[in-house]
Design a protein around this motif. Structure first.
Motif, PDB file in Angstrom:
ATOM      1  N   ILE A 186       1.108  -0.731  -1.665  1.00  0.00           N
ATOM      2  CA  ILE A 186      -0.472  -1.087  -1.513  1.00  0.00           C
ATOM      3  C   ILE A 186      -0.942  -0.084  -0.434  1.00  0.00           C
ATOM      4  O   ILE A 186      -0.371   0.055   0.575  1.00  0.00           O
ATOM      5  CB  ILE A 186      -0.523  -2.464  -0.986  1.00  0.00           C
ATOM      6  CG1 ILE A 186       0.060  -3.418  -1.689  1.00  0.00           C
ATOM      7  CG2 ILE A 186      -1.997  -2.755  -0.871  1.00  0.00           C
ATOM      8  CD1 ILE A 186       0.060  -5.042  -1.365  1.00  0.00           C
ATOM      9  N   ARG A 187      -1.949   0.681  -1.051  1.00  0.00           N
ATOM     10  CA  ARG A 187      -2.677   1.750  -0.004  1.00  0.00           C
ATOM     11  C   ARG A 187      -4.031   1.060   0.102  1.00  0.00           C
ATOM     12  O   ARG A 187      -4.767   0.296  -0.528  1.00  0.00           O
ATOM     13  CB  ARG A 187      -2.745   2.990  -0.956  1.00  0.00           C
ATOM     14  CG  ARG A 187      -1.397   3.749  -1.365  1.00  0.00           C
ATOM     15  CD  ARG A 187      -0.818   4.438  -0.224  1.00  0.00           C
ATOM     16  NE  ARG A 187      -1.756   5.648  -0.164  1.00  0.00           N
ATOM     17  CZ  ARG A 187      -1.611   6.594   0.803  1.00  0.00           C
ATOM     18  NH1 ARG A 187      -0.853   6.010   2.040  1.00  0.00           N
ATOM     19  NH2 ARG A 187      -2.289   7.730   0.914  1.00  0.00           N
ATOM     20  N   LYS A 188      -4.561   1.376   1.516  1.00  0.00           N
ATOM     21  CA  LYS A 188      -5.805   0.957   1.869  1.00  0.00           C
ATOM     22  C   LYS A 188      -6.392   1.939   2.538  1.00  0.00           C
ATOM     23  O   LYS A 188      -6.098   2.963   2.972  1.00  0.00           O
ATOM     24  CB  LYS A 188      -5.499  -0.262   2.728  1.00  0.00           C
ATOM     25  CG  LYS A 188      -5.427  -0.057   4.095  1.00  0.00           C
ATOM     26  CD  LYS A 188      -5.538  -1.334   4.885  1.00  0.00           C
ATOM     27  CE  LYS A 188      -5.277  -1.027   6.357  1.00  0.00           C
ATOM     28  NZ  LYS A 188      -5.646  -2.321   7.332  1.00  0.00           N
ATOM     29  N   GLY A 189      -8.030   1.982   2.373  1.00  0.00           N
ATOM     30  CA  GLY A 189      -8.813   2.689   3.088  1.00  0.00           C
ATOM     31  C   GLY A 189     -10.121   2.131   3.398  1.00  0.00           C
ATOM     32  O   GLY A 189     -10.560   1.024   2.797  1.00  0.00           O
ATOM     33  N   LEU A 190     -10.824   2.703   4.326  1.00  0.00           N
ATOM     34  CA  LEU A 190     -12.062   1.975   4.905  1.00  0.00           C
ATOM     35  C   LEU A 190     -13.386   2.537   4.094  1.00  0.00           C
ATOM     36  O   LEU A 190     -13.796   3.553   3.819  1.00  0.00           O
ATOM     37  CB  LEU A 190     -12.516   2.427   6.413  1.00  0.00           C
ATOM     38  CG  LEU A 190     -13.615   1.795   7.032  1.00  0.00           C
ATOM     39  CD1 LEU A 190     -13.170   0.235   7.118  1.00  0.00           C
ATOM     40  CD2 LEU A 190     -13.678   2.450   8.344  1.00  0.00           C
ATOM     41  N   LEU A 191     -14.048   1.358   3.427  1.00  0.00           N
ATOM     42  CA  LEU A 191     -15.173   1.732   2.611  1.00  0.00           C
ATOM     43  C   LEU A 191     -16.234   2.708   3.085  1.00  0.00           C
ATOM     44  O   LEU A 191     -16.930   3.443   2.434  1.00  0.00           O
ATOM     45  CB  LEU A 191     -15.706   0.732   1.741  1.00  0.00           C
ATOM     46  CG  LEU A 191     -15.197  -0.198   0.626  1.00  0.00           C
ATOM     47  CD1 LEU A 191     -15.374  -1.201   0.155  1.00  0.00           C
ATOM     48  CD2 LEU A 191     -14.677   0.807  -0.406  1.00  0.00           C
TER      49      LEU A 191
END
Length: 764
Positions: A186-191
């Motif tokens: 699971i990868r994540k980033g700040l919108l």
């Protein structure tokens, strides 16, 4: 030259592309459900090439398919935007289709044309909406669409080194976007990060193997490849062991829905199971997706459509899919007087039926719609690939199985004919069974080409045996005819659909052998036509058709040939064919040069409908010199350019196209000629101001003379019929539209012994 010829036909297709969709009908299947979605008032379901929706408390189903301009490739995910009133379908090649509230369709090809990755990396896996943006999870990463402008705004490649990764699903929590990937966890980033397009701005949230992710109860909920679904509350905590590989995880306002092949789990906000569905009574179903709306569970299945049941007490299940055939990939269709039959078993172009199909058969009537005879009533017959209706008894149908023999349907009775019950001259299993080591009990009877002759004898072919041509006589006795010495290798013989002419000569396409012509009434005479002795462009012949002038049209893997007259078989010992040469500007060109022809059908006006592999359908004039129509997926409601079979209703002129993506029809104007002028009729009548088509005059004899005059006797149109119907564009010899009034139609047979008069009212 080949390319120039093909571009010429593309140009012709563009000229006639503005076809009136009122002339088209769709006979689609809505059983093979790919995805389900729900809004506050509607449930939406998608098959690979159609989208349909149903509102709460209403019986009507709204359908989007190729007939109304919705032309997917292969749908893989759908979404409905409540805020923007748009239904959105993602496809396996990156195509995005948007159905607006007014029913219009917006086609977005940006992913196909602009994302710089290989075509096989553009599959759309999921669609997720957040703050007016649609986050599109694909096999290369994430693309973002602005739902207000329907323009793409960003593309994210989120691999740990900026590489392409398969993103299966996305969600947003606390302004962070989470993406489940196939291999990178699971990868994540700040919108709010303006540099999110930079892969360095993404981080790994969890390195495990996950299948899906949603936001529920203000928490991340994710479905793992270990068959367990977890919530994340600082750490991952198990909430559901579904014991099977997860297929879909979805949410509504109050429910979490997890779908596996054999389970539907619905959980409430406390993560308690409120419904667990494992089967649907009287159906052997495999689940594909589920959603909840208005206290009901909607369930998508692989082969049985959409079912709905009460959320808290799922005992009674209702199927809400629109009426249609069993599935969209149809191999053969056949029109009987009151029924349209379809079969789904198939074989490859070199006649390989594997993998074997355990499929039902279907038939359609205007009175009862589609009805299916299930596989378990077909006595184990696999890969049913063709059929023929007894011309003297429309209740009797024979269906050829390319593995199990011949099915006979006689009213309500169904029987299977094979090597055990047709006698020594009947059906035979292939000489060398496939199992290794050989199994003496193994039965593989490959029957094809069923056709009745004018004496009502049923002829078939039996592949991979010496006595490959067989007939069931009207007295119930079987006869077989050997190909030993006729073809080069009868033990590998495979045969396509045959045609039988007025002399009872059988014209049989043979794989790698050309055409076998045979007449049992002429001392069992054989003639073989191939590329060596008969000018065929290839030894692989796929289809033959006998036209109204006794010409044999031959479709091969590399072009078209014509035998000038089937009567030549009676008196000659060798037969040679010719090509059709058309004029292309200043150049002469062979019609359908080097094209793979799959089917040829002759309509009531002796025109030919020709299916070309991966290129749609052509309608050419009786002599092949003029292209009247060219239908493709791009310029018509054809759902695919792969048309397996063409069938024509001789009474109505309706032309059916069976494709690998669905069955559609075009209301043609060429019907079978009548024997007399008793039943001549005109439609539409009256012609109203909002009508822009042509007036049809039907029920004609062949070569009837038709004259149309105004009420004062002034001639405005004259023609001679070919077949049973002619068209009038309501113009005076093509120069101007006639004015309002009553017009007289004078019809006389070719010999002048029969005549009739009709009237047409035209209102401008």
């Amino acid at each position: 030259m080949k390319l120039r010829f093909f571009l010429f036909f593309i140009f012709i297709g563009q000229i006639i592309s503005a076809q009136d969709n009122l002339l088209w009908k769709g006979y689609f299947s809505y059983n093979e459900i790919v995805d389900l979605e729900s809004s506050s008032q509607k449930v939406f379901a998608a098959t690979e090439n159609c989208l349909f929706s149903k509102s709460i408390g209403q019986q009507d189903v709204n359908i989007s398919n190729s007939i109304n301009g919705f032309k997917p490739t292969t749908i893989t995910a759908i979404h409905y935007s409540e805020d923007y009133k748009k239904s959105i379908a993602g496809n396996n090649d990156g195509l995005l289709l948007i159905v607006n509230e007014d029913g219009t369709v917006t086609t977005k090809v940006d992913i196909i044309e602009e994302v710089p990755v290989a075509p096989n990396k553009k599959k759309i896996n999921d669609l997720y909406e957040y703050n007016g943006k649609l986050y599109i999870a694909t096999d290369y990463g994430i693309s973002v669409l602005d739902l207000l402008t329907t323009e793409f705004v960003s593309t994210y490649f989120i691999g740990t080194s900026g590489e392409e990764v398969e993103v299966l699903q996305t969600t947003v929590l606390n302004n962070e976007i989470y993406a489940v990937t196939r291999q990178s966890g699971i990868r994540k980033g700040l919108l709010t990060n303006p540099f999110l397009y930079d892969y360095n701005q993404w981080q790994t949230f969890d390195a495990g193997y996950w299948l899906g992710i949603v936001t529920f109860n203000n928490e991340i909920v994710a479905m793992n490849s270990n068959n367990i679904t977890y919530r994340f509350n600082g750490t991952f905590q198990q909430i559901l062991n579904h014991n099977q590989f997860g297929k879909k995880i979805k949410i509504t306002n109050d429910e979490l829905i997890v779908t596996t092949q054999n389970n539907i789990f619905v959980l409430n906000s406390q993560y308690s199971i409120i419904t667990h569905i494992t089967n649907i009574p009287n159906y052997n179903v495999l689940f594909t997706a589920a959603t909840v709306m208005d206290g009901k569970v909607f369930i998508g299945t692989e082969k049985n459509g959409v079912f709905v049941t009460v959320l808290n007490n799922p005992l009674v299940f209702e199927n809400i899919s629109p009426d249609g055939p069993y599935r969209n990939s149809i191999f053969r269709v056949k029109k009987a007087p009151n029924l349209l039959w379809s079969v789904y078993g198939d074989y490859t172009r070199d006649y390989n039926p594997y993998p074997l199909d355990d499929l039902p058969i279907s038939h359609f009537s205007n009175d009862t719609g589609w009805e299916t005879i299930p596989y378990d009533q077909l006595l184990g017959a696999k890969s049913i690939c063709d059929l023929v209706v007894n011309p003297n008894n429309s209740n009797q149908v024979y269906l050829s199985s390319y593995f199990s023999g011949l099915i006979k349907i006689d009213g309500e009775d169904i029987s299977l004919l094979n090597n055990t019950n047709t006698g020594p001259n009947g059906l035979e299993t292939l000489v060398i069974p496939p199992p290794d080591p050989p199994d003496p009990s193994y039965i593989d009877i490959r029957i094809n080409s069923p056709a009745f002759d004018k004496n009502n004898n049923l002829w078939i072919t039996n592949a991979f045996v010496e006595r490959a041509i067989k007939v069931l006589r009207t007295n119930g006795q079987w006869q077989s005819y050997s190909l030993n010495g006729v073809t080069s290798s009868f033990l590998t013989g495979r045969y396509g659909p045959m045609a039988i002419d007025k002399n009872n000569t059988k014209w049989i396409p043979a794989f790698n052998e050309g055409i076998i012509a045979f007449n049992d009434q002429l001392n069992n005479k054989f003639i073989v036509i191939n590329s060596e002795n008969g000018n065929l462009p290839d030894r692989v012949v796929n289809c033959v058709a006998i036209d109204n002038r006794n010409q044999l049209w031959i479709g091969t893997a590399k072009g078209l040939r014509i035998l000038s007259s089937v009567d030549r078989f009676v008196s000659e010992t060798e037969l040679s064919t010719t090509s059709i040469i058309i004029q292309e500007g200043d150049l002469a060109q062979e019609l359908f040069y080097q094209q793979t022809i799959l089917d040829i059908e002759v309509d009531g006006s002796n025109r030919k409908w020709v299916s070309i592999a991966n290129a749609g359908v052509f309608l050419v004039s009786s002599n092949g010199q003029q292209t009247i129509y060219r239908f493709t997926k791009n310029n018509s409601p054809l759902p695919s350019d792969n048309v397996n079979d063409i069938e024509i209703d001789e009474v109505t002129g309706e032309v059916f196209f069976a494709t690998d993506k669905g069955l559609v029809s075009f209301l043609g104007t060429s019907t079978k000629a009548s024997n007399d002028l008793t039943n001549v009729y005109v439609y539409p009548n009256p012609v109203r101001p909002d009508f822009f088509g042509t007036v049809k005059i039907a029920g004609l004899t062949d070569k009837a003379n038709v004259k149309i005059t105004d009420i004062e006797g002034n001639l405005v149109f004259e023609t001679t019929s070919e077949g049973g119907t002619i068209e009038w564009d309501t113009q005076a010899f093509g120069s101007y539209k006639v004015s309002s009034g009553v017009y007289m139609v004078f019809v006389a047979s070719q010999d002048g012994l029969d005549s009739t008069v009709k009237k047409i009212m035209i209102i401008r």
